[in-house]
Design an enzyme around this catalytic site. Sequence first.
Site, short mmCIF file in Angstrom:
data_model
loop_
_atom_site.label_atom_id
_atom_site.label_comp_id
_atom_site.label_asym_id
_atom_site.label_seq_id
_atom_site.Cartn_x
_atom_site.Cartn_y
_atom_site.Cartn_z
CG ASP A 35 3.21 -7.01 7.38
OD1 ASP A 35 2.81 -6.49 6.31
OD2 ASP A 35 2.44 -7.54 8.20
CG ASP B 248 1.02 -2.56 11.05
OD1 ASP B 248 1.89 -1.98 10.36
OD2 ASP B 248 0.19 -3.35 10.56
CG ASP C 248 -2.11 -0.11 8.51
OD1 ASP C 248 -3.09 0.66 8.52
OD2 ASP C 248 -1.98 -1.04 7.71
CB THR D 229 2.75 0.77 6.41
OG1 THR D 229 1.40 0.45 6.80
CG2 THR D 229 3.63 0.62 7.63
NE ARG E 122 -5.04 -6.69 6.79
CZ ARG E 122 -4.27 -6.71 5.71
NH1 ARG E 122 -4.82 -6.73 4.51
NH2 ARG E 122 -2.96 -6.70 5.82
NE ARG F 8 -1.87 -5.27 -2.00
CZ ARG F 8 -1.32 -4.81 -0.89
NH1 ARG F 8 -0.21 -5.37 -0.44
NH2 ARG F 8 -1.85 -3.79 -0.24
N GLY G 47 0.82 -1.20 0.00
CA GLY G 47 0.00 0.00 0.00
C GLY G 47 0.85 1.26 0.00
#
Length: 323
Positions: free
Chosen positions: A103, A130, A128, A126, A172, A72, A11
């Site tokens: 990741d 995370d 996120d 990213t 997510r 991707r 992303g």
Amino acid sequence: MKRIGVFTSGGDSPGMNACIRAVVRAAVHQGVEVYGIMRGYKGMIKGEIVRLESNSVSNTIQKGGTMLRSARSKEFMTKEGRREAYDQLKKFGIEGLVAIGGDGTFTGANIFCEEYGIPTIGAPGTIDNDLYGTDYTIGYDTAVNTALDAIDKIRDTADSHDRVFFIEVMGRDSGYIAIPCAIGGGAEIVMIPEAETSIQTVVDTLRTGWDRSKTSFIVIIAEGDEAGNATDVAAEVQKALPYMDARVTILGHVQRGGSPTAADRLLASRLGIACVEGLLQGRKSVMAGIVNSKLVYTPFIDTITKQKIINPHYIEMVNILSV
């Protein structure tokens, strides 16, 4: 090392261009040639590789998205695909890689390095936030501010019409966007994957507020919450509280776009330089990150397998401030 490649994968996130720019200019500063690999692993397999000079990245630091594009690649998940990618890199004489992504990007990079020995250093790109091994990821600050700006506007209409808004933000597997949005946006409730919040808890909180003559509410929901998405949660709450006027807003991919904030530009620039310096120091299969304001290199395997924990105090802050 005289020639390196840089690519973005997964992303997109605001600040990726700033990181690419830093990689290119840091490499040029060190006398190293840089090649941009278009569309991540997919472009690597197809040989979509172009030479980048200092002027190639002029006027890019303020732009969202990624000038190298992203895609991707299922083919890269196969040994045959990775072999084709290696052959292309060898054709261009590329000796090291900078991978900007999350990741999934680092999982592929780690396997690729093990199989073919091409040193790779990652920059955490990213929204996120995370990834273990860095306090903040490139694009996170911008995404939070984008979401918060939307929430502020929604709050205005919620107050005007005495409504309950269920606002879904990205996340997510993580509530890192939801938490600061809930605190900064004055939300009454936040629902994230890391902490269980039942529908009944939401109902009780809203009913208590209503009984205290509160007439508008904001509920922030991370898309990966175990109770469901914003639409699911709103439907269940509406059944229990039919007298409340409920609305759902899904912010979606708007959180990925836009010009990066100053914080993201600074972080991306620092990490881009760190990736080049790491390669020249002989590092490989690590991610460059910032922990407690210090530059650190964390093995890919740790960034992939170790969980980054949200400070539980932030969740408690939402409860205290929503009273």
